[in-house]
Design an enzyme around this catalytic site. Structure first.
Site, mmCIF file in Angstrom:
data_model
loop_
_atom_site.group_PDB
_atom_site.id
_atom_site.type_symbol
_atom_site.label_atom_id
_atom_site.label_comp_id
_atom_site.label_asym_id
_atom_site.label_seq_id
_atom_site.Cartn_x
_atom_site.Cartn_y
_atom_site.Cartn_z
ATOM 1 N N GLU A 88 -70.670 82.446 33.166
ATOM 2 C CA GLU A 88 -69.380 83.263 33.226
ATOM 3 C C GLU A 88 -68.542 82.572 31.993
ATOM 4 O OE1 GLU A 88 -69.213 84.097 37.929
ATOM 5 O OE2 GLU A 88 -68.283 82.118 37.431
ATOM 6 N N ASP A 144 -71.145 93.721 40.623
ATOM 7 C CA ASP A 144 -71.964 94.565 41.691
ATOM 8 C C ASP A 144 -71.208 95.406 42.627
ATOM 9 O OD1 ASP A 144 -72.163 92.505 44.387
ATOM 10 O OD2 ASP A 144 -72.030 91.519 42.553
#
Length: 234
Positions: free
Chosen positions: A13, A200
């Site tokens: 990330e 997601d």
């Protein structure tokens, strides 16, 4: 000039932000000789920047995700790095029924827990620990993005009990760190901004674990772009 700490869970990330700031991934410092958290320090746009990632679990050799590492990273940033502005940046699941899309970046105006169920008077509210972050609205306008409610828990999946609490709070996002970080910064009354990119769709047709890894690079790249933009507006 501010001392800004960017709290992130996973190295993947953080990678786009490190690249944009031209920071060598291999020169990380450690916050403590006994702890796995890594820190990268630089100056950017007139601010002192500390980027703290949770590092790798020495026992299981995976990234340290979840609330416990996030609390340690945040507390260290405040006490040792004198952070006076905290940014929690990372990825999250999103709910399609509330408008979430893969790769979309949000600021967070409300954090809440969904897996701390304590059905005792007073402790119930303590468990959910709903926190409002009013600065999110102004920065959302500046970044041309939307605000969202995020619900935090230490499991990737979602039990029926979790789902009930998430629904009752009308959360658009679901993650594993934000509300815990909010609890820490609330104790110190430090301005905190949450920037989350969707990997997601929780209420979608694909398994969360598959969709997460399939979209992690895209979500992290989008997150990195908005992070740079955000720092430039602080």
């Amino acid at each position: 000039m501010k001392n800004i700490a960017v709290i992130m869970a996973m190295d993947s990330e953080a990678a786009p932000l490190l690249n944009k700031l031209e920071i060598n991934h291999k020169i990380a410092g450690k916050i403590d000789e006994h702890l796995p958290m890594k820190v990268y320090k630089t100056k950017y746009h007139g601010h002192n920047i500390s980027i703290v990632t949770s590092g790798e679990c020495k026992r299981n050799k995976v990234q340290n995700v979840g609330t416990a590492p996030a609390v340690i990273s945040t507390l260290t940033a405040i006490k040792d790095f004198k952070a006076d502005f905290i940014i929690n940046a990372g990825t999250a699941g999103g709910f399609k029924k509330r408008g979430a899309d893969i790769g979309k970046v949000y600021t967070v105006d409300t954090t809440v827990f969904h897996d701390r169920r304590i059905p005792i008077p007073g402790y119930q509210e303590y468990g959910t620990y709903r926190s409002e972050h009013k600065i999110a609205t102004d920065y959302a306008k500046a970044l041309n993005i939307e605000t969202a409610i995020i619900s935090t828990g230490d499991s990737l999946d979602m039990s029926p009990e979790d789902e009930k609490l998430i629904e009752s709070n009308l959360a658009l996002l679901k993650d594993m760190e934000a509300a815990a970080i909010a609890w820490v910064t609330d104790q110190y009354s430090i301005p905190t901004l949450f920037l989350k990119s969707v990997t997601d769709i929780v209420d979608g047709e694909h398994p969360t674990e598959e969709e997460f890894f399939a979209n992690l690079k895209l979500a992290s790249e989008n997150l990195g772009e908005k992070l740079i933009e955000l720092i430039e507006k602080i």
